[in-house]
Design an enzyme around this catalytic site. Structure first.
Site: not given
Ligand code: MRU
Length: 348
Positions: A51, A190, A231, A241
Site C-alpha cells: 500500500r 498506518q 495519493d 490523501n
C-alpha cells in the site's frame, strides 16, 4: 531501507514473480509475499499487502509486465487489455497506479521486454524521486524541528526512502534534532503501525498520538510543521490523501503552522481540474468495526471494537483544498499549490 541489517525495497520483481514486504502483517511479523501472476499482484494491492501511492504504483507496473510476460493465449492483446483493467480496478485513488500501468502497457505494445524494462524504470524513478524529495524537504528544517505526519508516507509507501518521511530521515542523518508526532491514523492505523515501526528502526525520536490530539498539540505550539504524502494532486493543487489529512490542514491554517505535501510528479493528475474530480475509495466497514493485532502470546487476533448491529462508513481518503497547502515538495523542488506553479513544474 535496512531491516535488521539487511537492505530491502518495498516491492520488486524477479523473473515473472513480484515480491513485496507484507505490510498487513507489520509491525508484528516481517514477511515477504510472492505474487506469481498479475492476478496475485492485483489481490495483494486490493488487500493492502502492498500500500502507499508509490509502492502500489510500482507493484501495478510490475503486474502489467507480468501480464505481458505470462499471457500467451490466442487472443493475447485482448487478454492483456483485460489484465490492464483488472489492475486499474484494484484501488481507484492513487494516481501513481494509473501512471505506471499506462507507461508499462504502452511499452509492452512495442515488445514484452520493453514492458519489463519500463516497469523497472518506474520503480527506479520512484526511488530516485523520493530521495530527491528528501533533499528538498530537509531544507525546511532548522536545527530542532517538531513534525506532525499522518498515515504512512515513509519508505514502505514507496519503493524506498518515502516522501513525507524522506526529509526526516535525511535531517536525522545530518545530525539535526527532529522529533515526529505520528498520527495513529484510524481505521487501519498506518501511522501507529507502519510509520512508528519505520521511525523506530531508524532511531528517529517520535511518539504515536491519537488522531484527535493534533489540535491540542498545535494549540500548545508543539508542532513546527506538518508534512503528509499525497495519493493524487489535481492540476489546481487540491490534494487527496489519507482520510483525516484535511482536518490537519485546516487546523494548521488556524494555528499558523506550515502544512506541506510531499509527492513526486507522478502523483499529479493534470486531467483532474480540481479535487472534486478525484475518485475516492470507499473501503469495507469491517476496517472500522474491527481491529486486528496480536495478543500477549504473539497470536493474531481480530476483535470487534464498535457496537454490534451498527454499520460503518469508511472513505479511505479526503481532499485538502489547495488554499490550505503551504507548498508541495517534489523531486524537482518545492512549489506553490496553484495552477500556474503546477503547470510550470510539469513542463520543466
Ligand atoms: O490506503 P493507503 O495506506 O494506501 O494510503 C496511503 C496514504 O494515504 C499515504 O499517506 C499516501 O499514500 C501518501 S504517501 C504514498
Amino acid at each position: 531501507m535496512k531491516v535488521e541489517g539487511k537492505t530491502y525495497k518495498t516491492v520488486w520483481m524477479e523473473g515473472t514473480s513480484v515480491f513485496m514486504i507484507q505490510q498487513n502483517l507489520l509491525p508484528f511479523q516481517f514477511k515477504i509475499h510472492e505474487c506469481k501472476t498479475y492476478w496475485d499482484t492485483c489481490i495483494a494491492i486490493t488487500d493492502m499487502v502492498v500500500r502507499g501511492a508509490g509502492a502500489i504504483g510500482a507493484a501495478a507496473g510490475f503486474a502489467m509486465a507480468q501480464a505481458f510476460l505470462t499471457i500467451n493465449t490466442k487472443e493475447r492483446l485482448k487478454m492483456i487489455r483485460e489484465a490492464r483493467s483488472d489492475i486499474e480496478n484494484t484501488r481507484p485513488t492513487a494516481r501513481n497506479l494509473f501512471y505506471a500501468v499506462d507507461r508499462v502497457y504502452r511499452a509492452g505494445l512495442e515488445h514484452t521486454e520493453k514492458a519489463v524494462e519500463e516497469a523497472f524504470a518506474v520503480a527506479r524513478e520512484d526511488e530516485e524521486n523520493s530521495k530527491a524529495i528528501g533533499v528538498f524537504g530537509s531544507t525546511l528544517f532548522g536545527e530542532k524541528t517538531n513534525i506532525l505526519t499522518h498515515c504512512n508516507a515513509g519508505w514502505l509507501a514507496f519503493v524506498d526512502y518515502g516522501t513525507a518521511l524522506a526529509p526526516v530521515y535525511l535531517a536525522h542523518e545530518q545530525g539535526k534534532k527532529v522529533f515526529v508526532y505520528v498520527d495513529e491514523t484510524r481505521p487501519r492505523a498506518q501511522g501507529g503501525r507502519l510509520t512508528a515501526w519505520e521511525l523506530k528502526n531508524a532511531d528517529v525520536p517520535h511518539v504515536i498520538i491519537p488522531d484527535n490530539a493534533a489540535a491540542t498539540l498545535m494549540a500548545q505550539g508543539k508542532i513546527d510543521v506538518v508534512i503528509t504524502g499525497a495519493d493524487r494532486i489535481a492540476s489546481n493543487g487540491d490534494t487527496a490523501n489519507k482520510i483525516g489529512t484535511l482536518d490537519r490542514a485546516i487546523l494548521a491554517k488556524e494555528f499558523g503552522v506550515p502544512f506541506y505535501i510531499a509527492a513526486p510528479t507522478s502523483t499529479f493528475d493534470m486531467e483532474c481540474n480540481t479535487g472534486k474530480e478525484i475518485p475516492i475509495e470507499k473501503r469495507s466497514q469491517d476496517e472500522v468495526l474491527f481491529q486486528t493485532g496480536v495478543d500477549d502470546n504473539g497470536n493474531r487476533v481480530k476483535i470487534r471494537v464498535c457496537s454490534p448491529g451498527s454499520g460503518a462508513f469508511n472513505p479511505a481518503f479526503d481532499v485538502t483544498p489547495a488554499q490550505y497547502i503551504t507548498g508541495i515538495i517534489t523531486e524537482k523542488g518545492i512549489v506553490k499549490a496553484d495552477k500556474l506553479s503546477i503547470q510550470k513544474l510539469m513542463e520543466s
